[in-house]
Design an enzyme around this catalytic site. Structure first.
Site, mmCIF file in Angstrom:
data_model
loop_
_atom_site.group_PDB
_atom_site.id
_atom_site.type_symbol
_atom_site.label_atom_id
_atom_site.label_comp_id
_atom_site.label_asym_id
_atom_site.label_seq_id
_atom_site.Cartn_x
_atom_site.Cartn_y
_atom_site.Cartn_z
ATOM 1 N N TYR A 344 0.818 -1.226 0.000
ATOM 2 C CA TYR A 344 0.000 0.000 0.000
ATOM 3 C C TYR A 344 0.844 1.266 0.000
ATOM 4 C CZ TYR A 344 -2.967 -3.538 2.368
ATOM 5 O OH TYR A 344 -3.630 -4.676 2.731
ATOM 6 N N CYS A 372 14.779 -10.575 -2.907
ATOM 7 C CA CYS A 372 15.229 -10.171 -4.246
ATOM 8 C C CYS A 372 14.117 -9.516 -5.058
ATOM 9 C CB CYS A 372 15.763 -11.374 -4.989
ATOM 10 S SG CYS A 372 16.952 -12.258 -4.003
HETATM 11 N N1 LLP Z 1 -14.973 -5.166 9.747
HETATM 12 C C1 LLP Z 1 -14.888 -5.528 8.454
HETATM 13 C C2 LLP Z 1 -16.082 -6.041 7.780
HETATM 14 C C3 LLP Z 1 -13.667 -5.392 7.772
HETATM 15 O O1 LLP Z 1 -13.594 -5.728 6.479
HETATM 16 C C4 LLP Z 1 -12.527 -4.879 8.448
HETATM 17 C C5 LLP Z 1 -11.237 -4.739 7.769
HETATM 18 C C6 LLP Z 1 -12.669 -4.550 9.814
HETATM 19 C C7 LLP Z 1 -13.913 -4.688 10.430
HETATM 20 C C8 LLP Z 1 -11.524 -4.016 10.633
HETATM 21 O O2 LLP Z 1 -11.054 -2.827 10.095
HETATM 22 P P1 LLP Z 1 -9.994 -1.927 10.916
HETATM 23 O O3 LLP Z 1 -10.692 -1.403 12.128
HETATM 24 O O4 LLP Z 1 -8.863 -2.815 11.278
HETATM 25 O O5 LLP Z 1 -9.616 -0.889 9.960
HETATM 26 N N2 LLP Z 1 -4.556 -5.014 5.307
HETATM 27 C C9 LLP Z 1 -5.011 -3.636 5.284
HETATM 28 C C10 LLP Z 1 -6.325 -3.452 6.012
HETATM 29 C C11 LLP Z 1 -7.448 -4.345 5.518
HETATM 30 C C12 LLP Z 1 -8.751 -4.184 6.285
HETATM 31 C C13 LLP Z 1 -9.782 -5.152 5.848
HETATM 32 N N3 LLP Z 1 -11.034 -5.103 6.566
HETATM 33 C C14 LLP Z 1 -3.908 -2.754 5.844
HETATM 34 O O6 LLP Z 1 -2.832 -3.262 6.184
HETATM 35 O O7 LLP Z 1 -4.076 -1.532 5.909
#
Ligand code: LLP
Length: 456
Positions: A344, A372
């Site tokens: 990202y 790599c």
């Molecule tokens: N609820 C649902 C339906 C979700 O899809 C997500 C995150 C959450 C709750 C929790 O969201 P948070 O509060 O953690 O923002 N890998 C990405 C983030 C992907 C989030 C996916 N869904 C990153 O590293 O920024």
């Protein structure tokens, strides 16, 4: 339809915050007697115990954040059920830390549900989200008596209804609606636009609610919405929750016995010094203004906000390469350990563990891993002191979407995880040995090495 915003969480033109500013914004970290600590434990001690790279989390920080979120809602006379989103960090000890605080869990797979239960989250506080739940997972969710299944489409509703009916049960379902609101976050983690794969259109939802009423296998218990992650401007929440509230009123007026609204997660954290607001008090006030008067239970699904600032990725400098045009600091951590910068273009703060280096002269460096791929770069042109091989550095705010997104690419063992609680330290997921990693693969018999006698 709302247009997708081009805004990324990481505007590259911002000047980097100083080490002092990074520390000031992170109460979990401190410099004591010239050494960087996580809560009361020096990071150098963690490196000595667990080796590097490793993840270190502060349990006290997680507890403090959970309590702060709860208190912000209490100040609005609200007592939401906080369902910690396991996807942000699914280590059993982390989930158990929140379970002990009384948290529920937001899960997205059978594995997540099993983890939540194993960590002590009661089944009636677990919600099951996700766009592609399999039949097996739905059956499992029904068998353990989860709080609710957040349904993402008419097709999935039919599937859940049929499975529940065949089992002679009624599935508690919440309809996840897509409010068509731009969360103004990174395109890869925005979810509330009609072009995204998530949720049910607001216009279709009433008909699906009627369908639930007439279906022997379905029990419509609520509505849910999740607009995206790392949300840094709160107005999209207001828009989305207002639309959700309007739909809830419509369904209640039509006699649907919904009991709860689940507002998803997504509240962001400051990684750098981005503009906007991630203030949990303001967020709670928006929730109060929009859905507070419905008389329904409120569920939240925060992940990153609770655990992101409670973790660091600790790494050691392998070598410093003086290139023709740049200085490369090569760490023993790589994109396989923390993929957010590669995936990202995410910005993570970085602090030397030796306090003496916090006051040393700075010059720009690219910080990279040993994999790599040019994408294996944590940051470019970062102002850093003269780091030497063996120096320890901490990559900040790595408690969420760090270890969970790691892989063993390049046959690099998954980084271990350590939980600090006050002055104690526990390894909560050890580094796998090479023998364990190799033992995961099986050679088919036709590829097995011939017995020694056959080779002579
Ligand atoms: N609820 C649902 C339906 C979700 O899809 C997500 C995150 C959450 C709750 C929790 O969201 P948070 O509060 O953690 O923002 N890998 C990405 C983030 C992907 C989030 C996916 N869904 C990153 O590293 O920024």
């Amino acid at each position: 339809m709302a247009a997708p915003s081009a805004a990324s969480a990481n505007a590259p033109s911002l000047p980097d915050p100083s080490f002092a500013a990074l520390l000031a914004g992170r109460p979990m970290l401190s410099l004591r007697e010239g050494a960087l600590h996580v809560e009361d434990v020096p990071l150098a001690r963690i490196a000595a115990v667990a080796g590097t790279p490793c993840y270190a989390y502060g349990a006290g920080t997680m507890q403090a954040r959970y309590r702060a979120l709860k208190a912000a809602f209490a100040a609005q006379s609200l007592a939401p059920t906080i369902c910690y989103a396991l996807k942000a960090n699914d280590n059993l000890a982390v989930v158990a830390t929140f379970a002990r605080e009384g948290a529920g869990a937001d899960t997205v797979s059978e594995g997540d549900i099993r983890r939540a239960l194993a960590a002590g989250v009661p089944a009636d506080r677990i919600v099951f989200s996700g766009v592609g739940k399999t039949e097996r997972e739905i059956r499992y969710a029904l068998s353990v008596g989860l709080r609710q299944i957040n349904v993402e489409s008419a097709e999935e509703l039919a599937m859940v209804g049929a499975i529940a009916q065949a089992l002679g049960r009624r599935a508690p379902v919440a309809l996840r609606v897509n409010p068509d609101v731009d969360a103004r976050t990174h395109a890869k983690i925005t979810t509330g636009l009609t072009e995204n794969k998530f949720g049910i259109s607001m216009t279709v939802a009433p008909a699906l609610a009627d369908l639930c009423r007439d279906h022997p296998g379905l029990d419509l218990v609520g509505l849910t919405v999740h607009i995206g992650s790392q949300v840094g401007h709160l107005e999209p929440y207001r828009d989305a929750f207002e639309r959700l509230a309007a739909l809830a009123r419509e369904l209640l007026a039509a006699g649907h016995p919904i009991r709860a609204v689940d507002l998803g997660g997504g509240l962001g954290i400051p990684y750098r010094d981005e503009d906007g607001s991630r203030d949990h008090h303001a967020y709670a006030a928006i929730v109060k203004d929009t859905v507070g008067g419905l008389g329904l239970e409120i569920l939240l699904e925060p992940g990153r906000w609770l655990v992101g600032p409670a973790g660091v990725l600790l790494a050691r400098v392998v070598l410093v390469k003086t290139g023709e045009a740049r200085r490369f600091v090569v760490l023993d951590a790589a994109m396989n350990d923390l993929i957010r910068p590669s995936l990202y273009d995410a910005w993570h703060g970085m602090l030397p563990v030796d306090g003496a280096l916090h006051a040393a002269p700075l010059s720009p460096a690219d910080v990279v891993g040993p994999v790599c791929e040019s994408g294996d770069t944590f940051t470019k042109g970062r102002l850093l002191p003269a780091l030497r091989p063996g120096d320890l550095v901490a990559l900040l705010d790595a408690g969420a979407y760090g270890a969970v997104m790691a892989s063993s690419y390049n046959t690099r063992p998954l980084a271990p995880e350590v939980l600090v609680h006050g002055s104690r330290l526990d390894v909560i997921r050890p580094r796998p040995t090479y023998a364990e990693m190799l033992a995961q693969d099986h050679l088919p018999s036709w590829l097995a090495p011939p017995p020694a006698s056959a080779t002579g």
